[in-house]
Design an enzyme around this catalytic site. Structure first.
Site, mmCIF file in Angstrom:
data_model
loop_
_atom_site.group_PDB
_atom_site.id
_atom_site.type_symbol
_atom_site.label_atom_id
_atom_site.label_comp_id
_atom_site.label_asym_id
_atom_site.label_seq_id
_atom_site.Cartn_x
_atom_site.Cartn_y
_atom_site.Cartn_z
ATOM 1 N N HIS A 52 -4.006 -28.684 54.660
ATOM 2 C CA HIS A 52 -3.573 -30.025 55.071
ATOM 3 C C HIS A 52 -3.481 -30.043 56.592
ATOM 4 C CE1 HIS A 52 -1.088 -33.624 55.541
ATOM 5 N NE2 HIS A 52 -1.540 -33.963 54.343
ATOM 6 N N GLU A 63 -2.658 -30.134 65.134
ATOM 7 C CA GLU A 63 -3.806 -29.543 65.824
ATOM 8 C C GLU A 63 -3.876 -29.955 67.292
ATOM 9 O OE1 GLU A 63 -8.700 -29.219 65.349
ATOM 10 O OE2 GLU A 63 -7.573 -30.650 64.132
ATOM 11 N N ASP A 94 -13.020 -22.693 60.828
ATOM 12 C CA ASP A 94 -13.108 -24.143 60.910
ATOM 13 C C ASP A 94 -14.551 -24.639 60.776
ATOM 14 O OD1 ASP A 94 -11.968 -26.623 61.051
ATOM 15 O OD2 ASP A 94 -11.659 -26.641 63.213
ATOM 16 N N ASP A 95 -15.281 -24.699 61.881
ATOM 17 C CA ASP A 95 -16.667 -25.181 61.899
ATOM 18 C C ASP A 95 -17.534 -24.195 62.683
ATOM 19 O OD1 ASP A 95 -16.330 -28.017 60.749
ATOM 20 O OD2 ASP A 95 -14.866 -28.003 62.368
#
Length: 432
Positions: free
Chosen positions: A279, A283, A370-371
Site C-alpha cells: 500500500h 513516498e 519498484d520499477d
C-alpha cells in the site's frame, strides 16, 4: 562504516577475515558474502512493464509494430489537444521517440552494463546514477516498454514473464509478490473485463509448473474503488478455481490517495481473507506540502486500511510518533532506495537515504526495486541484489543486517509456512 569495496568480480565470498600486510603491520578486513546466494523474497515490484531487461527490450524491438503504435500515440495526443494541451505535448514527444530508427536507444540511452556485468560494474553504474544532476524521463521508458510487450501479443508476454522467473532464480529470489495491473470493468460496468488477465494467468500456470521448487510468482491487485466493485472483483477471483492462489492481497499505487476514502472497501477485502500489502504511502519525501500529505497518508494506511505492509514509507522519518507506531504494530516498510533517488525524493544522494534510520529504529524493513527496468541499464528483471548493494555500500549495512532485511522479506510475505521455514533456515546458513 562497513563500506569496504568488493574486489572479487561478480561474486562476494563468505565473510571471513583476510589478512594483509601494510607497512610491516598486519591488518584484517572482512570479505563480504555473495548476495546472489542470499535467499530472499521480492515484495515491491510492479508487473506492468517495469521488469524488463535491456536484452529483452532489444529482442522485442525486432518485431515491434512501430507504425501502429506511433499512430496510436499521435491519435491519442490529437484527441486531447484542446482539453489537455500539456499532456498532448507529452504524447507527441513519445510518438516522436517511437518513430526513431532505434526507439530502445532513444528512450533508454546507450548501454552502460552488459548482461554478465560483475558486482563492481553494477556498483560503478549506481554511483554514476547517484551523481546525476538531472534524471531521465522514467515514465517515457515505461510507455515504450509497455507498447513493445503489447505489440508482441502472447509470445512477448511469455518471454517477459519467463525473464521474471529465470532472473529471480539468478538472484536467489524464492517468492515474488508483484503489483499487477488493475482489473477493468466491462462497458456496461456490470462485470469484469479480464481478457488481459486470462492471457497472463495462462502463461503464469505454465511457468509455475516449469519453475516449481525454485520460485513462485504471485500478484497483488490495486484495491477496487467502491464496495460494489470490491464484491465483483472477489467474485471474479473465486471463479478462477485453482488459479485463485495467484492473487494474494490488495494494495494501492500510482498517485497517493488517502485510505480513508476507501475504508469500507478495505474492510470487505480483509474480511474475505486478503491482506492490505504494497500500500503506497509516505513516498514523497523532501517535497514540501506533498511530504506532509504523504506522511498523513501513512497514518491513514494504518488507521483505515490496516495495512500490513506499506510501499516506500520513507516519510516516516519526519514523524517520531509514526515511527513508534510502525514498530509497535510490526508494519513492514517496502523500501526502494534507487527508485527513491531516481524519482528525486532523496535529493542529496543515496548515502542520505532514511533506510538506515528506519532500520535502526527497529521498524521492520525490506528491500524492493519498484520499477527496475527504467533505472540505468537493467540486466536483471528484478535487480534486487542492486538494492542490497546500495544498503551495503552506501548505508553501511553489515551482512548480518542484510540477512535481517532478507528475513523480513520472507516473514512479511504471504508465502506458505513450509516455504518460509526453508528460506529462513537457508538465510541462517548464509550468515553462519
Amino acid at each position: 562504516g562497513n563500506r569496504s569495496r568488493n574486489s572479487n568480480g561478480g561474486h562476494l565470498c563468505k565473510e571471513e577475515s583476510i589478512t594483509i600486510i601494510v607497512m610491516g603491520c598486519w591488518h584484517s578486513r572482512p570479505r563480504k558474502r555473495d548476495l546472489s546466494a542470499l535467499p530472499k523474497a521480492h515484495l515491491h515490484i510492479h508487473f506492468g512493464a517495469a521488469m524488463v531487461t535491456r536484452e529483452l527490450m532489444e529482442q522485442l524491438a525486432k518485431d515491434f509494430d512501430k507504425q501502429r503504435f506511433v499512430k496510436k500515440a499521435r491519435d491519442f495526443a490529437d484527441s486531447i489537444t484542446e482539453s489537455n494541451p500539456k499532456r498532448a505535448e507529452k504524447f507527441h514527444r513519445r510518438a516522436d521517440k517511437l518513430a526513431t530508427p532505434d526507439p530502445v536507444l532513444t528512450f533508454f540511452g546507450p548501454r552502460t552494463l552488459e548482461s554478465d556485468a560483475s558486482e563492481d560494474d553494477v556498483l560503478k553504474e549506481v554511483k554514476t546514477l547517484d551523481s546525476m544532476k538531472e534524471f531521465p524521463r522514467i515514465w517515457d521508458r515505461q510507455y515504450c516498454a509497455s507498447f513493445m510487450i503489447e505489440s508482441g501479443g502472447e509470445d512477448a508476454l511469455r518471454r517477459y514473464m519467463k525473464t521474471i522467473y529465470a532472473d529471480a532464480v539468478k538472484e536467489n529470489i524464492v517468492w515474488v509478490e508483484s503489483a499487477a495491473p488493475a482489473l477493468r470493468l466491462d462497458e456496461d460496468g456490470k462485470g469484469i473485463d479480464d481478457s488481459r488477465y486470462k492471457m497472463i494467468l495462462k502463461v503464469w500456470r505454465e511457468l509455475e509448473k516449469e519453475y516449481e521448487g525454485k520460485v513462485c510468482l504471485r500478484f497483488i491487485l490495486p484495491h477496487p474503488k467502491s464496495p460494489v466493485e470490491a464484491k465483483m472483483v472477489l467474485a471474479w477471483i473465486n471463479a478462477l478455481g485453482d488459479s485463485a492462489i495467484s492473487i494474494v492481497g490488495f494494495g494501492a499505487w500510482g498517485s497517493e490517495d488517502s485510505a480513508e476514502e476507501s475504508e469500507e472497501v478495505f474492510e470487505i477485502l480483509r474480511d474475505a481473507g486478503y491482506p492490505i500489502i504494497c500500500h503506497h504511502a509516505g513516498e514523497y519525501l523532501s517535497k514540501g506540502d506533498e511530504e506532509k500529505r504523504s506522511t498523513a497518508n501513512m497514518w491513514a494506511s494504518l488507521r483505515f486500511a490496516k495495512a500490513e505492509r506499506i510501499g516506500h514509507g520513507i516519510c516516516a522519518v519526519t514523524d517520531e510518533k509514526l515511527m513508534v507506531e510502525l514498530k509497535e504494530r510490526g508494519v513492514c516498510l517496502e523500501i526502494c532506495p534507487l527508485s527513491n533517488r531516481m524519482l528525486t525524493y532523496i535529493p542529496n544522494g543515496l548515502s542520505t537515504h532514511p533506510l538506515r534510520k528506519l532500520f535502526d529504529a527497529g521498524i521492520p524493513c525490506t528491500l524492493g526495486s519498484d520499477d527496475p527496468g527504467f533505472f540505468g541499464t537493467s540486466i536483471n528483471a528484478h535487480s534486487l541484489n542492486r538494492e542490497y548493494l546500495i544498503a551495503r555500500h552506501f548505508l553501511g549495512f553489515t551482512d548480518e543486517q542484510l540477512a535481517t532485511l532478507a528475513r523480513n522479506s520472507i516473514t512479511y510475505s504471504t508465502a506458505p509456512a513450509k516455504l518460509k521455514e526453508k528460506a529462513l533456515a537457508q538465510i541462517d546458513a548464509w550468515i553462519r
